[in-house]
Design an enzyme around this catalytic site. Structure first.
Site, PDB file in Angstrom:
ATOM      1  CD  GLU A   1       4.031   3.024 -33.649  1.00 29.61           C
ATOM      2  OE1 GLU A   1       3.060   3.309 -34.373  1.00 29.61           O
ATOM      3  OE2 GLU A   1       3.908   2.509 -32.526  1.00 29.61           O
TER       4      GLU A   1
ATOM      5  CD  GLU B   1       5.491   1.759 -27.142  1.00 35.49           C
ATOM      6  OE1 GLU B   1       4.541   1.084 -27.591  1.00 35.49           O
ATOM      7  OE2 GLU B   1       5.834   2.856 -27.619  1.00 35.49           O
TER       8      GLU B   1
HETATM    9  O1  G3I Z   1      -9.725   9.449 -25.785  1.00 36.43           O
HETATM   10  C1  G3I Z   1     -10.772   8.646 -26.331  1.00 36.43           C
HETATM   11  C2  G3I Z   1     -12.030   8.883 -25.574  1.00 36.43           C
HETATM   12  O2  G3I Z   1     -12.428  10.218 -25.744  1.00 36.43           O
HETATM   13  C3  G3I Z   1     -13.086   7.916 -26.084  1.00 36.43           C
HETATM   14  O3  G3I Z   1     -14.246   8.051 -25.332  1.00 36.43           O
HETATM   15  C4  G3I Z   1     -12.584   6.487 -26.002  1.00 36.43           C
HETATM   16  C5  G3I Z   1     -13.592   5.494 -26.581  1.00 36.43           C
HETATM   17  O4  G3I Z   1     -12.992   4.238 -26.727  1.00 36.43           O
HETATM   18  O5  G3I Z   1     -11.404   6.373 -26.729  1.00 36.43           O
HETATM   19  C6  G3I Z   1     -10.372   7.189 -26.241  1.00 36.43           C
HETATM   20  O6  G3I Z   1      -9.274   7.033 -27.031  1.00 36.43           O
HETATM   21  C7  G3I Z   1      -8.522   5.843 -26.830  1.00 36.43           C
HETATM   22  C8  G3I Z   1      -7.102   6.265 -26.493  1.00 36.43           C
HETATM   23  O7  G3I Z   1      -6.278   5.134 -26.437  1.00 36.43           O
HETATM   24  C9  G3I Z   1      -6.993   7.028 -25.181  1.00 36.43           C
HETATM   25  O8  G3I Z   1      -7.432   6.243 -24.130  1.00 36.43           O
HETATM   26  C10 G3I Z   1      -8.569   5.039 -28.093  1.00 36.43           C
HETATM   27  O9  G3I Z   1      -9.869   4.513 -28.294  1.00 36.43           O
HETATM   28  C11 G3I Z   1      -7.576   3.915 -28.045  1.00 36.43           C
HETATM   29  O10 G3I Z   1      -7.489   3.290 -29.318  1.00 36.43           O
HETATM   30  C12 G3I Z   1      -6.204   4.461 -27.665  1.00 36.43           C
HETATM   31  O11 G3I Z   1      -5.307   3.384 -27.632  1.00 36.43           O
HETATM   32  C13 G3I Z   1      -3.964   3.721 -27.383  1.00 36.43           C
HETATM   33  C14 G3I Z   1      -3.128   3.444 -28.628  1.00 36.43           C
HETATM   34  O12 G3I Z   1      -1.768   3.680 -28.336  1.00 36.43           O
HETATM   35  C15 G3I Z   1      -3.542   4.341 -29.796  1.00 36.43           C
HETATM   36  O13 G3I Z   1      -2.708   4.130 -30.873  1.00 36.43           O
HETATM   37  C16 G3I Z   1      -3.496   2.845 -26.248  1.00 36.43           C
HETATM   38  O14 G3I Z   1      -4.169   3.207 -25.043  1.00 36.43           O
HETATM   39  C17 G3I Z   1      -1.980   2.988 -26.051  1.00 36.43           C
HETATM   40  O15 G3I Z   1      -1.520   2.023 -25.155  1.00 36.43           O
HETATM   41  C18 G3I Z   1      -1.272   2.765 -27.388  1.00 36.43           C
HETATM   42  O16 G3I Z   1       0.105   2.946 -27.210  1.00 36.43           O
HETATM   43  C19 G3I Z   1       0.894   2.739 -28.370  1.00 36.43           C
HETATM   44  C20 G3I Z   1       2.126   3.611 -28.227  1.00 36.43           C
HETATM   45  O17 G3I Z   1       1.745   4.953 -28.018  1.00 36.43           O
HETATM   46  C21 G3I Z   1       3.018   3.511 -29.471  1.00 36.43           C
HETATM   47  N1  G3I Z   1       3.353   2.124 -29.754  1.00 36.43           N
HETATM   48  C22 G3I Z   1       2.225   1.204 -29.825  1.00 36.43           C
HETATM   49  C23 G3I Z   1       1.383   1.289 -28.547  1.00 36.43           C
HETATM   50  C24 G3I Z   1       0.279   0.279 -28.574  1.00 36.43           C
HETATM   51  O18 G3I Z   1      -0.628   0.564 -29.617  1.00 36.43           O
END
Ligand code: G3I
Length: 415
Positions: free
Chosen positions: A177, A282
């Site tokens: 990105e 994705e």
């Molecule tokens: O790790 C923390 C945890 O400690 C905490 O308790 C919890 C509370 O909500 O959050 C956890 O972090 C989350 C993380 O995923 C790991 O599970 C975040 O809130 C959450 O926002 C995060 O979302 C991820 C996102 O990337 C972040 O940008 C999604 O799961 C994941 O599917 C998404 O993947 C991205 C690709 O890497 C790049 N392209 C876009 C795609 C979708 O956003």
């Protein structure tokens, strides 16, 4: 909470044991998730076999898969996919949360799982503005790090992570990105601190760490003309500089009405013309409304849900299932036409329960963007995708010749 259930980070209940999945006990969560979890893993023709002559088909592994809390989901992965991507577990914040202190337990399991199952193992991602800890960009005085400091951190991170999985991770999303919607470079800390050559250097460091790995630039919305034009310029420049870039990942976070098939077709052609391998990295299709969410409090229903903006809590109506199925079939027919260029189509998640789209752009909605539903069941979209495969392939039960038994039984890690 019952002994057999545990809440994930998304606050959703997931299965703790395969036995539970196989006996069909009910699970908690939105109404769409109620009812028995079906073990469809071995009952349906595997997607990987259906598209074996065209491209690999992949899904993501999350920590629930790795730590054995979602064995039903893992069974689907083993049966249907011959490529895996790590949803979050190889991102910088997960793998190097503190300077020089690496957490390789989950990534090691992920890579071993893929290698032992004969899968194409993807590394996601090395250099990104998101999910990178703040210390990476910070100098000792709390001010932004110097160019030299950040470059040294980038190099040592890439060396450690890519080097550890040398020869086992087949391809890396080296930069993720990096463009804004207008096609210019994103104003990330990487760009602000290092300058535009951070992209070239990231590829160089990754190549040094594993000369045999494929190296990708991965981004979303490259179907938008301005962003695509910027990406084409970027790839051309990188190639002109001799940067070892192998391919471009089109993330494929589609909506029901975007992108058009024509835009997808042109985008694939644009990168193929540059000699790039193209991957759909994705894939999901958002069925929920995006505009104006939460604006009208009066739209909230009896359970406190905003029924207008979260309309499918109880399940996806047949008309939408069919529309989703057609949309998926159209994309797979298109991808198949580009089978010489497209090397992999990876879904972002396994079941609808896993999807990040349940929490974005609004937290806690019930989305249905994938081929396997909230209970692991195949959806009409799954059947439609199989029908879009080569006729001979879709009736075949097998998979890639190099894919070993799907009954791989490594013990789950203990958390
Ligand atoms: O790790 C923390 C945890 O400690 C905490 O308790 C919890 C509370 O909500 O959050 C956890 O972090 C989350 C993380 O995923 C790991 O599970 C975040 O809130 C959450 O926002 C995060 O979302 C991820 C996102 O990337 C972040 O940008 C999604 O799961 C994941 O599917 C998404 O993947 C991205 C690709 O890497 C790049 N392209 C876009 C795609 C979708 O956003």
């Amino acid at each position: 909470m019952s002994e057999t259930m545990r809440m994930t980070s998304r606050g959703r209940a997931v299965l703790l044991s395969a036995a539970l999945a196989l006996t069909g006990s009910p699970v908690a969560g939105p109404a769409a998730a109620q009812g028995p979890v079906r073990d469809v893993a071995r009952a349906e023709a595997p997607l990987r076999g259906a598209f074996a002559g065209d491209f690999r088909v992949g899904g993501t592994l999350n920590l629930d898969h790795v730590y054995g809390r979602d064995l039903a989901g893992r069974a689907l992965v083993a049966h249907h996919f011959n490529a895996i991507s790590p949803e979050n577990l190889l991102k910088w914040e997960a793998v190097e949360p503190q300077p020089g202190r690496f957490a390789f337990e989950a990534p090691d399991w992920y890579v071993n799982y893929g290698v032992e199952n004969g899968m194409w193992v993807v590394g996601h991602t090395l250099v990104w503005h998101s999910q990178t800890p703040p210390w990476v960009f910070m100098g000792p005085d709390g001010q932004p790090a110097s160019r030299d400091t950040l470059l040294a951190r980038m190099r040592s991170h890439i060396r450690a992570v890519v080097g550890r999985y040398r020869g086992r991770i087949g391809g890396w999303d080296v930069v993720n990105e990096v463009l804004d919607e207008d096609g210019t470079l994103r104003q990330s800390p990487w760009l602000r601190i290092i300058g535009p050559d951070y992209i070239r250097l990231a590829f160089q460091y990754a190549h040094e760490a594993d000369p045999g790995a494929e190296l990708y630039y991965n981004d979303y919305s490259l179907e938008m003309p301005a962003k695509r034009a910027g990406a084409v310029r970027l790839v051309r420049e990188l190639k002109a500089q001799g940067v070892p870039i192998t391919g471009v990942g089109l993330q494929g976070h589609h909506k029901m009405d975007w992108p058009t098939l024509e835009a997808e077709d042109s985008t694939i052609n644009a990168f193929a013309a540059l000699g790039m391998k193209v991957m759909i990295t994705e894939l999901d299709i958002d069925v929920l409304p995006r505009q104006g969410f939460g604006a009208d409090v009066a739209a909230r229903g009896p359970q406190g849900c905003d029924c207008r903006m979260n309309p499918y809590v109880a399940g996806l109506p047949d008309s939408v299932q069919q529309a989703l199925a057609k949309r998926y079939a159209d994309f797979f027919a298109l991808y198949r036409r580009h089978h010489g260029v497209i090397t992999r189509v990876t879904f972002w998640g396994v079941t609808d329960r896993d999807s990040w789209l349940n929490d974005w752009p609004v937290r806690g909605r019930t989305n249905h963007p994938l081929l396997f539903g909230w209970r692991g069941e195949t959806k009409p979209a799954f059947d439609a995708v199989l029908r879009a495969a080569r006729p001979a392939a879709s009736s075949a039960g097998g998979g890639d010749a190099d894919l070993r038994s799907s009954a791989w039984t490594a013990a789950p890690l203990q958390q």
